[in-house]
Design an enzyme around this catalytic site. Sequence first.
Site, PDB file in Angstrom:
ATOM      1  CG  ASP A  38      -2.194   0.638   1.052  1.00 11.40           C
ATOM      2  OD1 ASP A  38      -3.249   0.185   1.245  1.00 11.40           O
ATOM      3  OD2 ASP A  38      -2.094   2.136   0.562  1.00 11.40           O
ATOM      4  CG  ASP A  72       2.009   4.257  -7.749  1.00  7.97           C
ATOM      5  OD1 ASP A  72       1.040   3.406  -8.354  1.00  7.97           O
ATOM      6  OD2 ASP A  72       2.149   5.468  -8.329  1.00  7.97           O
ATOM      7  CG  ASN A  99      -8.083  -4.628  -2.534  1.00  4.47           C
ATOM      8  OD1 ASN A  99      -9.449  -4.478  -2.682  1.00  4.47           O
ATOM      9  ND2 ASN A  99      -7.521  -3.689  -1.612  1.00  4.47           N
ATOM     10  CE1 TYR A 170     -13.289   2.183  -8.520  1.00  5.27           C
ATOM     11  CE2 TYR A 170     -15.702   2.013  -9.330  1.00  5.27           C
ATOM     12  CZ  TYR A 170     -14.490   1.520  -8.230  1.00  5.27           C
ATOM     13  OH  TYR A 170     -14.508   0.481  -7.239  1.00  5.27           O
ATOM     14  CE  LYS A 174     -12.606  -1.483  -9.391  1.00  3.72           C
ATOM     15  NZ  LYS A 174     -11.273  -2.133  -8.884  1.00  3.72           N
ATOM     16  CB  THR A 204     -14.271   1.041   2.280  1.00  4.74           C
ATOM     17  OG1 THR A 204     -14.480   1.549   1.006  1.00  4.74           O
ATOM     18  CG2 THR A 204     -14.462  -0.618   2.336  1.00  4.74           C
TER      19      THR A 204
HETATM   20  N1  LIG Z   1     -15.759  -0.656  -1.240  1.00  2.00           N
HETATM   21  C1  LIG Z   1     -16.933  -1.166  -2.015  1.00  2.00           C
HETATM   22  O1  LIG Z   1     -18.059  -1.406  -2.137  1.00  2.00           O
HETATM   23  C2  LIG Z   1     -16.314  -1.458  -3.376  1.00  2.00           C
HETATM   24  C3  LIG Z   1     -17.011  -1.770  -4.428  1.00  2.00           C
HETATM   25  C4  LIG Z   1     -16.713  -2.373  -5.688  1.00  2.00           C
HETATM   26  C5  LIG Z   1     -15.058  -2.185  -5.902  1.00  2.00           C
HETATM   27  N2  LIG Z   1     -14.417  -1.892  -4.943  1.00  2.00           N
HETATM   28  C6  LIG Z   1     -13.161  -2.243  -4.901  1.00  2.00           C
HETATM   29  O2  LIG Z   1     -12.227  -2.692  -3.996  1.00  2.00           O
HETATM   30  C7  LIG Z   1     -10.747  -2.282  -3.711  1.00  2.00           C
HETATM   31  C8  LIG Z   1     -10.747  -1.735  -2.397  1.00  2.00           C
HETATM   32  O3  LIG Z   1     -11.501  -0.549  -2.031  1.00  2.00           O
HETATM   33  P1  LIG Z   1     -11.680  -0.212  -0.831  1.00  2.00           P
HETATM   34  O4  LIG Z   1     -13.149  -0.028  -0.879  1.00  2.00           O
HETATM   35  O5  LIG Z   1     -11.260  -1.224   0.405  1.00  2.00           O
HETATM   36  O6  LIG Z   1     -11.262   1.232  -0.644  1.00  2.00           O
HETATM   37  P2  LIG Z   1     -10.128   1.766   0.431  1.00  2.00           P
HETATM   38  O7  LIG Z   1      -9.935   3.219  -0.312  1.00  2.00           O
HETATM   39  O8  LIG Z   1     -10.393   1.517   1.848  1.00  2.00           O
HETATM   40  O9  LIG Z   1      -8.658   1.125   0.057  1.00  2.00           O
HETATM   41  C9  LIG Z   1      -7.960   1.239  -1.208  1.00  2.00           C
HETATM   42  C10 LIG Z   1      -6.238   1.147  -0.767  1.00  2.00           C
HETATM   43  O10 LIG Z   1      -5.802   1.140  -2.159  1.00  2.00           O
HETATM   44  C11 LIG Z   1      -4.600   2.027  -1.851  1.00  2.00           C
HETATM   45  N3  LIG Z   1      -3.786   2.452  -3.145  1.00  2.00           N
HETATM   46  C12 LIG Z   1      -4.582   3.499  -3.752  1.00  2.00           C
HETATM   47  N4  LIG Z   1      -3.803   3.759  -4.827  1.00  2.00           N
HETATM   48  C13 LIG Z   1      -2.679   2.844  -4.560  1.00  2.00           C
HETATM   49  C14 LIG Z   1      -1.436   2.458  -5.422  1.00  2.00           C
HETATM   50  N5  LIG Z   1      -1.235   3.272  -6.581  1.00  2.00           N
HETATM   51  N6  LIG Z   1      -0.548   1.621  -5.004  1.00  2.00           N
HETATM   52  C15 LIG Z   1      -0.799   0.832  -4.077  1.00  2.00           C
HETATM   53  N7  LIG Z   1      -1.943   1.119  -3.094  1.00  2.00           N
HETATM   54  C16 LIG Z   1      -2.846   2.026  -3.374  1.00  2.00           C
HETATM   55  C17 LIG Z   1      -4.999   3.017  -0.743  1.00  2.00           C
HETATM   56  O11 LIG Z   1      -3.822   3.648  -0.033  1.00  2.00           O
HETATM   57  C18 LIG Z   1      -5.854   2.346   0.252  1.00  2.00           C
HETATM   58  O12 LIG Z   1      -5.096   1.803   1.238  1.00  2.00           O
HETATM   59  C19 LIG Z   1     -10.599  -1.027  -4.790  1.00  2.00           C
HETATM   60  O13 LIG Z   1     -10.225  -1.701  -6.189  1.00  2.00           O
HETATM   61  C20 LIG Z   1     -12.190  -0.453  -5.208  1.00  2.00           C
HETATM   62  O14 LIG Z   1     -12.514  -0.098  -6.485  1.00  2.00           O
HETATM   63  C21 LIG Z   1     -14.878  -1.480  -3.643  1.00  2.00           C
END
Ligand SMILES: NC(=O)c1ccc[n+]([C@@H]2O[C@H](COP(=O)([O-])OP(=O)(O)OC[C@H]3O[C@@H](n4cnc5c(N)ncnc54)[C@H](O)[C@@H]3O)[C@@H](O)[C@H]2O)c1
Length: 299
Positions: A38, A72, A99, A170, A174, A204
């Site tokens: 991360d 990153d 993720n 987004y 996706k 989240t």
């Molecule tokens: N929460 C939902 O309902 C939901 C729905 C559909 C998809 N998603 C997907 O699930 C995944 C996790 O999302 P979340 O809800 O836990 O969000 P979140 O913001 O809590 O977690 C995302 C994490 O990714 C890290 N990150 C961002 N850019 C980065 C990079 N370039 N390199 C390394 N780390 C990086 C951030 O620091 C963060 O800790 C994402 O891909 C999101 O698009 C989430």
Amino acid sequence: MSGIVEGRVVIVTGAARGIGRGHALEFARQGAKVVVNDLGAEVDGTGSSGAAAEVVAEIEAMGGQAIVNGEDVSDFDGAERLIRSAVEHFGDLHVLVNNAGILRDRMLVNMTADEWDAVIRVHLRGTFAPLRHAAAYWRARAKSGERLDARIINTTSSSGIYGNPGQGNYGAAKAGIAGLTVIAARELERYGVTVNAVAPAALTRMTENLIPAGTTGADPDDIAPLVVWLASAEARGVTGRVFNVRGGAISVAEGWHAGPGVDKGGRWDPAELGAVIPALVDKAAPNALTNGRVPGRED
Ligand SMILES: NC(=O)c1ccc[n+]([C@@H]2O[C@H](COP(=O)([O-])OP(=O)(O)OC[C@H]3O[C@@H](n4cnc5c(N)ncnc54)[C@H](O)[C@@H]3O)[C@@H](O)[C@H]2O)c1
């Protein structure tokens, strides 16, 4: 620790918080050694912090093994270092969970090129780059005669595969990840690598403005069990699939397929198509709603 992924070496990207943190902790509970990647970004992708170290400390406190990686994921060379860090520290790599993600929601008429590029970069390139380097690592191992049982699990979204207004950047990223999952599954099958994706729904910081407060059944830790199972030896026969997951509800996202059609056996005159296309569209199943359900169809 023992469990269904005992001894497997796993990378989880974006694992400092939210859904990725849940993955990292469940992998550790189930006996895996975890690279907690991360860069500690804010929800829009800016900034960096050391939150991944807290997840590693939690894993160590429960007797598991984990290391921090702050690359990153969308940096092509950084992604290579990420893959290498697993191999150098734990001696191998078995599972890559892509993720990490960010959001910069905007209606298309107002979206800037920077908002478009940043989201496409982190999600799409940030899935491609680790996948590409992991695949090269596994191909070299397979070519040297080893039998592999490796896994890639990507993260897509209902926003991309079904469509959610306000998330053009987004959703496009996706949808691209879902398409990449299907292609990678076909390319990597010969090396003993399966490739699947999950479309999670969870409360989240990313969704706190999208999901109504007080919503239940949307704990980010609910996504991990399916991801860990897909990473296990039991899931060897499952590849190229996308799964919706929310709470205890899991469903298979059925992909695009060719529906009702017609073949004239030669080139159409545009003037002829008015008598043809509306009838085909009437016969075809409607597109799924944003929640993935097809109107008039029960599953
Ligand atoms: N929460 C939902 O309902 C939901 C729905 C559909 C998809 N998603 C997907 O699930 C995944 C996790 O999302 P979340 O809800 O836990 O969000 P979140 O913001 O809590 O977690 C995302 C994490 O990714 C890290 N990150 C961002 N850019 C980065 C990079 N370039 N390199 C390394 N780390 C990086 C951030 O620091 C963060 O800790 C994402 O891909 C999101 O698009 C989430």
